[in-house]
Design an enzyme around this catalytic site. Structure first.
Site, PDB file in Angstrom:
ATOM      1  N   TRP A 172      -9.634  -2.795  -6.032  1.00  0.00           N
ATOM      2  CA  TRP A 172     -10.638  -1.949  -7.669  1.00  0.00           C
ATOM      3  C   TRP A 172      -9.370  -2.451  -9.118  1.00  0.00           C
ATOM      4  O   TRP A 172      -9.289  -3.083  -9.698  1.00  0.00           O
ATOM      5  CB  TRP A 172     -12.068  -0.788  -7.532  1.00  0.00           C
ATOM      6  N   ASN A 173      -8.071  -2.240  -8.305  1.00  0.00           N
ATOM      7  CA  ASN A 173      -6.846  -1.823  -9.272  1.00  0.00           C
ATOM      8  C   ASN A 173      -6.663  -2.595 -10.437  1.00  0.00           C
ATOM      9  O   ASN A 173      -5.975  -3.072 -11.123  1.00  0.00           O
ATOM     10  CB  ASN A 173      -6.432  -1.487  -8.801  1.00  0.00           C
ATOM     11  N   ASP A 198     -14.987  -5.355  -4.905  1.00  0.00           N
ATOM     12  CA  ASP A 198     -14.759  -3.972  -5.116  1.00  0.00           C
ATOM     13  C   ASP A 198     -16.101  -3.973  -6.094  1.00  0.00           C
ATOM     14  O   ASP A 198     -15.967  -4.286  -7.676  1.00  0.00           O
ATOM     15  CB  ASP A 198     -14.114  -2.893  -5.326  1.00  0.00           C
ATOM     16  N   GLY A 246      -4.593  -3.339   0.104  1.00  0.00           N
ATOM     17  CA  GLY A 246      -5.146  -2.045   0.105  1.00  0.00           C
ATOM     18  C   GLY A 246      -4.583  -1.621   0.787  1.00  0.00           C
ATOM     19  O   GLY A 246      -3.073  -0.951   1.154  1.00  0.00           O
ATOM     20  N   SER A 247      -4.671   0.694   1.211  1.00  0.00           N
ATOM     21  CA  SER A 247      -4.015   1.269   1.912  1.00  0.00           C
ATOM     22  C   SER A 247      -3.563   1.135   3.248  1.00  0.00           C
ATOM     23  O   SER A 247      -3.968   0.483   4.063  1.00  0.00           O
ATOM     24  CB  SER A 247      -4.723   2.631   1.720  1.00  0.00           C
ATOM     25  N   GLU A 268      -1.238  -6.806   2.416  1.00  0.00           N
ATOM     26  CA  GLU A 268      -0.369  -5.916   1.291  1.00  0.00           C
ATOM     27  C   GLU A 268      -1.221  -4.937   1.513  1.00  0.00           C
ATOM     28  O   GLU A 268      -1.710  -3.794   1.026  1.00  0.00           O
ATOM     29  CB  GLU A 268      -0.435  -6.946   0.328  1.00  0.00           C
ATOM     30  N   LEU A 269       0.141  -3.672   2.016  1.00  0.00           N
ATOM     31  CA  LEU A 269      -0.806  -2.123   1.959  1.00  0.00           C
ATOM     32  C   LEU A 269       0.070  -1.039   1.189  1.00  0.00           C
ATOM     33  O   LEU A 269       0.394  -1.694   0.093  1.00  0.00           O
ATOM     34  CB  LEU A 269      -0.623  -1.351   3.068  1.00  0.00           C
ATOM     35  N   GLU A 400       1.610   8.726  -1.266  1.00  0.00           N
ATOM     36  CA  GLU A 400       1.626   7.393  -1.962  1.00  0.00           C
ATOM     37  C   GLU A 400       0.996   7.859  -2.532  1.00  0.00           C
ATOM     38  O   GLU A 400      -0.307   8.333  -2.820  1.00  0.00           O
ATOM     39  CB  GLU A 400       1.170   6.530  -1.844  1.00  0.00           C
TER      40      GLU A 400
END
Length: 537
Positions: A172-173, A198, A246-247, A268-269, A400
């Site tokens: 979402w970011n 999302d 994401g995470s 990409e985490l 994080e």
């Protein structure tokens, strides 16, 4: 001690209606969601106010087989087109993005809560990437000649083919950068894309689908599915490659399922990104850079700096400049460029930030500025926060935060700084500040991070589209941007042809083997030694 931050909130001139989208504007976009009529919906919420934006239809796993079938049919025709034709679509995307930027910037702000300047950074990055891939794709995808075994008597070519249907799993970011931005190289490589949005930021990505259609992308080549982890995981069963942002926790789940299905993935985490400030810096320039690196999009980006290591010689001066600049940031929710920082996206993100700060303070950390919620501005506003004395046992030391919080630590040497920066299982991005570019470049090479900027922030890294970006360790694997980002969604085929096989006077493996089993090994041994002497690759 917390300080009062400037704000731009005026209830009389900044009404709730500012963030309510008209149904007639939203309805055509929602009609683009891959979802059967009568499915459940999710209410996206405006971070600036907490009010609902729209009821977004949700895709179910049962909707995916037909979407994948249509994508594959469209992809076969698309891949047959010359690269130049596919690239022309990306150039039109570049132009339309800039022409229609006001509309999509409004959407990004309404859905994410970020300041308009941070929303524009997304748009500018995607336009930059669209131009890069449009102008470079033909060369990067062209067949490559390689030397054959027999020099002039054999030749090889390496071909690149699109993988087929690619899933882009977008958080979402950063819906523009991590959604449309990741779809473009996959498309120009000849793939179709199933783009998982999302529900919180689906409208932005549906707008992007409309933009691509207006730019000339054929129907069904990019389809938007909306949902959470269930839809994302189900997508893996229908695609030939997946890109996930994401995470770290979620990425490991995706990687495990993809491994079971034999689907290659780019991940990409998370990042607990570090910045080093050497003793020779212009303190004001470094502090200004740190503010941009720490508080862009309210710290809700994987490339945000959350740890700053400062040489003891300039610590006090740097911290004073950092606090002064952080305190001066203007918080606000207007759909204009007046605010320096916007809101967190929702209650879960706010709760995480509050928990990290309170936990750090409980373990002895000091709040130099910020550390307060701002309900007077909106339900999820939180002040940009600078901490010191954060001990190792505090959650904010290693985890994080993904919010507007940074911790400052003193160091006595370059070696100590590098060791501290590398003391993490995460390795996404980092920054080094020093007057000496040569020193900064040398230090950057010692940092365990997928990308390091010298005397700038993640903006420099994102803007350098030819440079691949991605993490190491728990921050993921694979790359976006650069030729590597394009090649992630292709497979290579080696074609090696031998000349002169047919006929008795040819020279090739058949003729060599006809020399006899006791002769040809000696002949090839001489050949290998000759090539070594001539330094032939």
């Amino acid at each position: 001690m917390a300080h009062e931050h400037a704000d731009l909130h005026d209830p009389e001139t900044d009404p709730l209606a500012t963030y309510v989208l008209e149904p007639d504007d939203v309805r055509p976009l929602l009609g683009r969601v891959v979802a059967a009529a009568g499915h459940a919906t999710a209410a996206s919420i405006a971070p600036f106010t907490g009010a609902p934006i729209a009821a977004v239809p949700l895709t179910t796993p049962a909707d995916l087989p037909d979407a994948a079938r249509r994508a594959r049919a469209a992809q076969r025709l698309w891949a047959a087109r010359p690269v130049a034709e596919r690239a022309a679509v990306l150039l039109r995307v570049h132009d339309l993005l800039l022409e229609r930027q006001s509309d999509v910037l409004d959407l990004v702000q309404v859905e994410t809560g970020k300041a308009r300047g941070h929303a524009w950074e997304e748009l500018g990055e995607v336009a930059n990437a669209a131009r890069y891939y449009a102008l470079r794709a033909r060369r990067l995808l062209a067949p490559r000649a390689v030397r054959g075994l027999w020099g002039p008597f054999s030749r090889g070519r390496v071909l690149r083919h699109p993988l087929g249907v690619v899933a882009v799993l977008t958080p979402w970011n950063y819906p523009l950068s991590l959604g449309l931005g990741d779809a473009l190289p996959a498309l120009v490589a000849g793939n179709a894309v199933l783009l998982r949005a999302d529900p919180q930021t689906a409208l932005t990505l549906l707008w992007c689908a409309e933009l691509l259609e207006d730019a000339g992308l054929p129907a069904d080549l990019l389809q938007v599915v909306v949902g959470g982890p269930d839809v994302g995981m189900a997508l893996l069963e229908h695609v030939d490659h997946a890109g996930f942002t994401g995470s770290t926790r979620s990425g490991r789940v995706v990687a495990q399922r993809a491994g079971e299905l034999g689907v290659p993935v780019t991940l990409e985490l998370g990042g607990k990104n570090a910045m080093y400030v050497a003793e020779d810096v212009d303190v004001e320039a470094a502090a200004e850079g740190a503010v941009r690196a720490c508080f862009g999009s309210a710290g809700q980006l994987c490339a945000s700096v959350e740890r700053i290591y400062v040489r003891e010689e300039v610590r006090d001066e740097f911290v004073a400049a950092l606090v002064r600049r952080t305190t001066a940031l203007r918080l606000g929710s207007g759909l204009d460029y007046r605010a320096d920082m916007g809101s967190l996206v929702g209650p879960a993100q706010l709760a995480r930030v509050v928990e990290h700060v309170e936990d750090a303070v409980g373990h002895g950390a000091t709040v130099l500025t910020g550390g307060e919620q701002r309900p007077d501005l909106g339900p999820y506003f939180y002040e940009p926060t600078v901490l010191t004395d954060v001990p190792p046992e505090a959650r904010a030391h290693r985890e994080e935060t993904f919010g507007p919080v940074v911790a400052v630590y003193p160091v006595a040497s370059d070696d100590e700084a590098v060791a501290a920066m590398n003391d993490s299982d995460l390795g996404l991005v980092a920054a080094v500040w020093t007057r000496s570019t040569a020193r900064g470049t040398a230090l950057a090479a010692r940092v365990r991070a997928g990308a390091v900027s010298v005397n700038d922030t993640h903006q420099l890294l994102w803007g350098s589209v030819g440079a691949p970006l991605g993490g190491v360790g728990a921050s993921g694997h694979g790359r976006r941007h650069g030729r590597e980002g394009l090649w992630e969604t292709t497979w290579t085929q080696s074609v090696v042809a031998q000349r002169g096989v047919h006929g008795s006077r040819g020279l090739g493996m058949r003729q060599v083997h006809e020399l006899g089993s006791d002769v040809w090994p000696r002949a090839l041994t001489r050949l290998l030694r000759l090539e070594r002497a001539l330094r032939l690759p």
